[in-house]
Design a protein around this motif. Structure first.
Motif, PDB file in Angstrom:
ATOM      1  N   PHE A 212       5.086 -11.331  10.734  1.00 25.49           N
ATOM      2  CA  PHE A 212       4.113 -10.482  11.397  1.00 25.49           C
ATOM      3  C   PHE A 212       4.359  -9.008  11.085  1.00 25.49           C
ATOM      4  O   PHE A 212       5.482  -8.523  11.142  1.00 25.49           O
ATOM      5  CB  PHE A 212       4.123 -10.734  12.912  1.00 25.49           C
ATOM      6  CG  PHE A 212       3.677 -12.126  13.248  1.00 25.49           C
ATOM      7  CD1 PHE A 212       2.347 -12.487  13.118  1.00 25.49           C
ATOM      8  CD2 PHE A 212       4.592 -13.081  13.650  1.00 25.49           C
ATOM      9  CE1 PHE A 212       1.926 -13.775  13.403  1.00 25.49           C
ATOM     10  CE2 PHE A 212       4.185 -14.378  13.933  1.00 25.49           C
ATOM     11  CZ  PHE A 212       2.846 -14.720  13.811  1.00 25.49           C
ATOM     12  N   ASP A 213       3.275  -8.330  10.752  1.00 26.39           N
ATOM     13  CA  ASP A 213       3.308  -6.939  10.320  1.00 26.39           C
ATOM     14  C   ASP A 213       3.206  -6.025  11.554  1.00 26.39           C
ATOM     15  O   ASP A 213       2.116  -5.651  11.975  1.00 26.39           O
ATOM     16  CB  ASP A 213       2.130  -6.725   9.357  1.00 26.39           C
ATOM     17  CG  ASP A 213       2.010  -5.295   8.874  1.00 26.39           C
ATOM     18  OD1 ASP A 213       2.897  -4.480   9.198  1.00 26.39           O
ATOM     19  OD2 ASP A 213       1.027  -4.989   8.184  1.00 26.39           O
ATOM     20  N   ILE A 214       4.364  -5.689  12.130  1.00 28.61           N
ATOM     21  CA  ILE A 214       4.381  -4.915  13.377  1.00 28.61           C
ATOM     22  C   ILE A 214       3.830  -3.502  13.151  1.00 28.61           C
ATOM     23  O   ILE A 214       3.075  -2.979  13.985  1.00 28.61           O
ATOM     24  CB  ILE A 214       5.816  -4.832  13.953  1.00 28.61           C
ATOM     25  CG1 ILE A 214       6.374  -6.249  14.172  1.00 28.61           C
ATOM     26  CG2 ILE A 214       5.840  -4.023  15.235  1.00 28.61           C
ATOM     27  CD1 ILE A 214       5.546  -7.110  15.102  1.00 28.61           C
ATOM     28  N   TRP A 264      -4.204   1.838   3.644  1.00 26.19           N
ATOM     29  CA  TRP A 264      -3.268   2.125   2.546  1.00 26.19           C
ATOM     30  C   TRP A 264      -1.991   1.287   2.699  1.00 26.19           C
ATOM     31  O   TRP A 264      -1.508   0.688   1.743  1.00 26.19           O
ATOM     32  CB  TRP A 264      -2.936   3.614   2.530  1.00 26.19           C
ATOM     33  CG  TRP A 264      -1.897   3.984   1.499  1.00 26.19           C
ATOM     34  CD1 TRP A 264      -2.095   4.186   0.155  1.00 26.19           C
ATOM     35  CD2 TRP A 264      -0.488   4.163   1.721  1.00 26.19           C
ATOM     36  NE1 TRP A 264      -0.899   4.485  -0.459  1.00 26.19           N
ATOM     37  CE2 TRP A 264       0.098   4.481   0.478  1.00 26.19           C
ATOM     38  CE3 TRP A 264       0.320   4.098   2.861  1.00 26.19           C
ATOM     39  CZ2 TRP A 264       1.457   4.726   0.341  1.00 26.19           C
ATOM     40  CZ3 TRP A 264       1.668   4.329   2.732  1.00 26.19           C
ATOM     41  CH2 TRP A 264       2.240   4.655   1.476  1.00 26.19           C
ATOM     42  N   ALA A 265      -1.467   1.236   3.941  1.00 25.01           N
ATOM     43  CA  ALA A 265      -0.236   0.467   4.194  1.00 25.01           C
ATOM     44  C   ALA A 265      -0.462  -1.019   3.931  1.00 25.01           C
ATOM     45  O   ALA A 265       0.424  -1.708   3.411  1.00 25.01           O
ATOM     46  CB  ALA A 265       0.230   0.683   5.642  1.00 25.01           C
ATOM     47  N   ALA A 269       1.634  -3.424   1.388  1.00 23.08           N
ATOM     48  CA  ALA A 269       2.559  -4.300   2.129  1.00 23.08           C
ATOM     49  C   ALA A 269       3.044  -5.446   1.260  1.00 23.08           C
ATOM     50  O   ALA A 269       2.258  -6.082   0.550  1.00 23.08           O
ATOM     51  CB  ALA A 269       1.865  -4.843   3.380  1.00 23.08           C
ATOM     52  N   GLU A 270       4.361  -5.671   1.307  1.00 17.67           N
ATOM     53  CA  GLU A 270       4.920  -6.834   0.619  1.00 17.67           C
ATOM     54  C   GLU A 270       4.889  -8.018   1.582  1.00 17.67           C
ATOM     55  O   GLU A 270       4.895  -7.848   2.789  1.00 17.67           O
ATOM     56  CB  GLU A 270       6.354  -6.537   0.180  1.00 17.67           C
ATOM     57  CG  GLU A 270       6.434  -5.440  -0.878  1.00 17.67           C
ATOM     58  CD  GLU A 270       7.869  -5.140  -1.289  1.00 17.67           C
ATOM     59  OE1 GLU A 270       8.765  -5.883  -0.852  1.00 17.67           O
ATOM     60  OE2 GLU A 270       8.068  -4.174  -2.042  1.00 17.67           O
ATOM     61  N   PRO A 276      -5.159  -9.332   4.928  1.00 18.39           N
ATOM     62  CA  PRO A 276      -5.032  -9.624   3.493  1.00 18.39           C
ATOM     63  C   PRO A 276      -6.265  -9.074   2.761  1.00 18.39           C
ATOM     64  O   PRO A 276      -7.355  -9.616   2.893  1.00 18.39           O
ATOM     65  CB  PRO A 276      -4.985 -11.161   3.431  1.00 18.39           C
ATOM     66  CG  PRO A 276      -4.758 -11.618   4.844  1.00 18.39           C
ATOM     67  CD  PRO A 276      -5.322 -10.553   5.717  1.00 18.39           C
ATOM     68  N   LEU A 277      -6.089  -7.991   2.018  1.00 20.42           N
ATOM     69  CA  LEU A 277      -7.244  -7.331   1.406  1.00 20.42           C
ATOM     70  C   LEU A 277      -7.922  -8.216   0.376  1.00 20.42           C
ATOM     71  O   LEU A 277      -9.095  -7.997   0.052  1.00 20.42           O
ATOM     72  CB  LEU A 277      -6.818  -5.989   0.792  1.00 20.42           C
ATOM     73  CG  LEU A 277      -6.312  -4.936   1.790  1.00 20.42           C
ATOM     74  CD1 LEU A 277      -5.946  -3.643   1.072  1.00 20.42           C
ATOM     75  CD2 LEU A 277      -7.337  -4.637   2.884  1.00 20.42           C
TER      76      LEU A 277
END
Length: 499
Positions: A212-214, A264-265, A269-270, A276-277
């Motif tokens: 999870f991308d906090i 942008w982030a 993001a890895e 998910p773009l």
């Protein structure tokens, strides 16, 4: 819980998961989804009563609009992550937790004795709704094959149509008979029944591991809050300073900048970004998201000026006001399932362009009718036109957005789609509050400073004309925004054949 990151597990999430018929589980989920939608529409009818009970002494409409905006903001912000939670821990488990939170918060709303307490409880309710909503779409995406999803999404769309009838009508009857608190208490039995049925009937689907991308959650939450707070409080502060050097426009610009940093982030993001773009490489997903944002904006914002006009200027009770919405709900509910079946066979634009266009035209028609001398029965006509439009709007957009998504993307895709819709709703709620207040000031100069307040029954005759003109002008905002959605859906492609 099983890990379904393997191809065989992915295959198991298809049309006949575990050999079971997917319909009973969907019907069980629809009960909770129905309750969420009813709770959004039920409050629009009760707003004048809530204002009279908890905020009677001001002519500022911004305060009571926070009852809607707090719910929508708390609903929108976590949606990006709640879709992933469903993938990680199972849609059924997250749905049941969300339903529990929503039902208990409904009790808190009904027991609130101040506007601040009600707004806080509505925010908790929004959190519960946020946990529930993506699971409904994810279960449809994972248990129905692409060529049968139209009928399933048709039920989803029909639920929205029926909720638009039951919400205002139940709201009107409950407010008139028992008081505004009962629009929240009524959720308790529905929540308990919905919990039991979902626990029994919804299949436990395989799970996917997720990180999870906090940082993403924090940035998206901050951006949304700054934009919405700025929009909603702008009129109250004359679009100037709020606290010392902090201005309304400063907050809005800061929100847009943070939103840019968030995007942008996400692109850098890895591992697994929150959004998910690559989802947006599918043109239909991108276009459907833009269109559903305009739908969310319109549906949320149109009811506020309409209900204030019908109850305060035209002098109708909440029940009578709700009955004027009946043609919309009946036609929308009746036509949504046939529209869903048709969608499985035709280009989605054949349904979406007329659907969105008719809904926009109905709002322009409402605006023309919103005068004190208009016979009440005439408001049934644009309501019927809007019902026909709605049937070609909700289900077809949801189906088109998700049809090309694979099982692993189901939760993220549903989360992004529902977030976009709810962001549209939040911005619509904030924008209509500012626009209504601006139109009131233009048509009734000095109204905000006068003694007494709106929301104390029918308005005195000398302000009715100005108030009606302000509300009629406010309805033009959602009508125009929806035309953007009409233009957007022209760029859709016919979905790929079922894989």
């Amino acid at each position: 819980m099983t890990d379904s990151s393997t191809p065989t597990a992915h295959a198991a999430t298809g049309a006949h998961h575990g050999g079971l018929n997917p319909w009973p589980g969907l019907w069980a989920l629809v009960i909770g989804f129905f309750m969420i939608l009813v709770d959004t529409t039920i409050v629009s009818v009760a707003n004048p009563a809530i204002k009279a009970a908890l905020d009677p002494d001001t002519n500022n409409l911004d305060n009571v609009v926070w009852v809607t905006s707090a719910y929508l903001l708390a609903y929108a912000v976590p949606l990006l992550i709640t879709g992933r939670l469903g993938d990680r821990f199972g849609p059924k488990n997250i749905y049941l937790i969300g339903l529990s939170v929503f039902t208990l918060a409904s009790l808190g709303c009904g027991l609130s004795t101040s506007l601040g307490a009600l707004i806080a409880m509505r925010a908790v309710q929004g959190l519960g709704a946020s946990l529930m909503t993506p699971q409904t779409m994810a279960v449809i995406t994972r248990t129905f094959p692409p060529d049968r999803r139209g009928a399933a999404m048709g039920l989803w769309g029909a639920t929205a149509g029926v909720a638009t009838l039951v919400g205002p009508l139940a709201g009107g009857l409950l407010v008139d008979a028992l008081g505004w608190e009962w629009i929240f208490f009524v959720n308790l039995p529905v929540g308990v029944i919905g919990f039991v049925l979902a626990w029994m009937l919804v299949p436990a689907l395989p799970t996917h591991p997720h990180r999870f991308d906090i940082l993403g959650v924090f940035l998206s939450a901050l951006a949304l809050f700054l934009i919405v707070f700025g929009l909603q409080e702008g009129e109250k502060h004359d679009w100037g300073a709020i606290w010392g050097p902090v201005s309304v426009w400063g907050l809005i610009v800061a929100g847009v900048v943070v939103l840019g940093v968030f995007v942008w982030a996400q692109s850098r993001a890895e591992g697994e970004p929150l959004v998910p773009l690559e989802l947006f490489r599918d043109r239909n997903f991108s276009v459907s998201n833009l269109a559903i944002a305009t739908v969310g904006f319109t549906v949320t914002s149109m009811s506020l000026p309409l209900m204030f006009f019908i109850q305060l200027a035209a002098g109708l009770t909440p029940t009578q006001a709700a009955l004027l919405m009946a043609p919309m709900a009946v036609l929308s509910g009746a036509l949504a399932t046939p529209a869903g079946r048709l969608l499985d066979r035709v280009d989605p634009r054949f349904l979406l362009v007329p659907g969105l266009l008719l809904t926009s035209l109905a709002l322009f028609w409402y605006s023309m009718l919103m005068r004190p001398d208009t016979p009440v029965w005439m408001f049934l006509l644009p309501s019927a036109l809007m019902g026909i439009g709605n049937a070609g709007m909700w289900g077809p957009l949801a189906t088109t957005a998700t049809r090309n998504l694979g099982p692993r993307q189901a939760g993220a895709g549903a989360g992004v789609y529902n977030t976009t819709r709810t962001i549209g709703s939040v911005i619509g709620s904030a924008a209509i509050a500012a626009f209504m207040q601006g139109r009131l000031e233009a048509n009734l100069p000095g109204a905000e400073q006068s003694s007494g307040g709106f929301g104390e029954g029918t308005l005195p005759s000398f302000v009715v004309d100005g108030f009606s003109a302000a509300m009629a002008q406010a309805v033009l905002l959602p009508a125009c925004v929806l035309l953007v959605g009409v233009v957007a859906v022209l760029f859709l492609r016919r979905p790929r054949a079922a894989r």
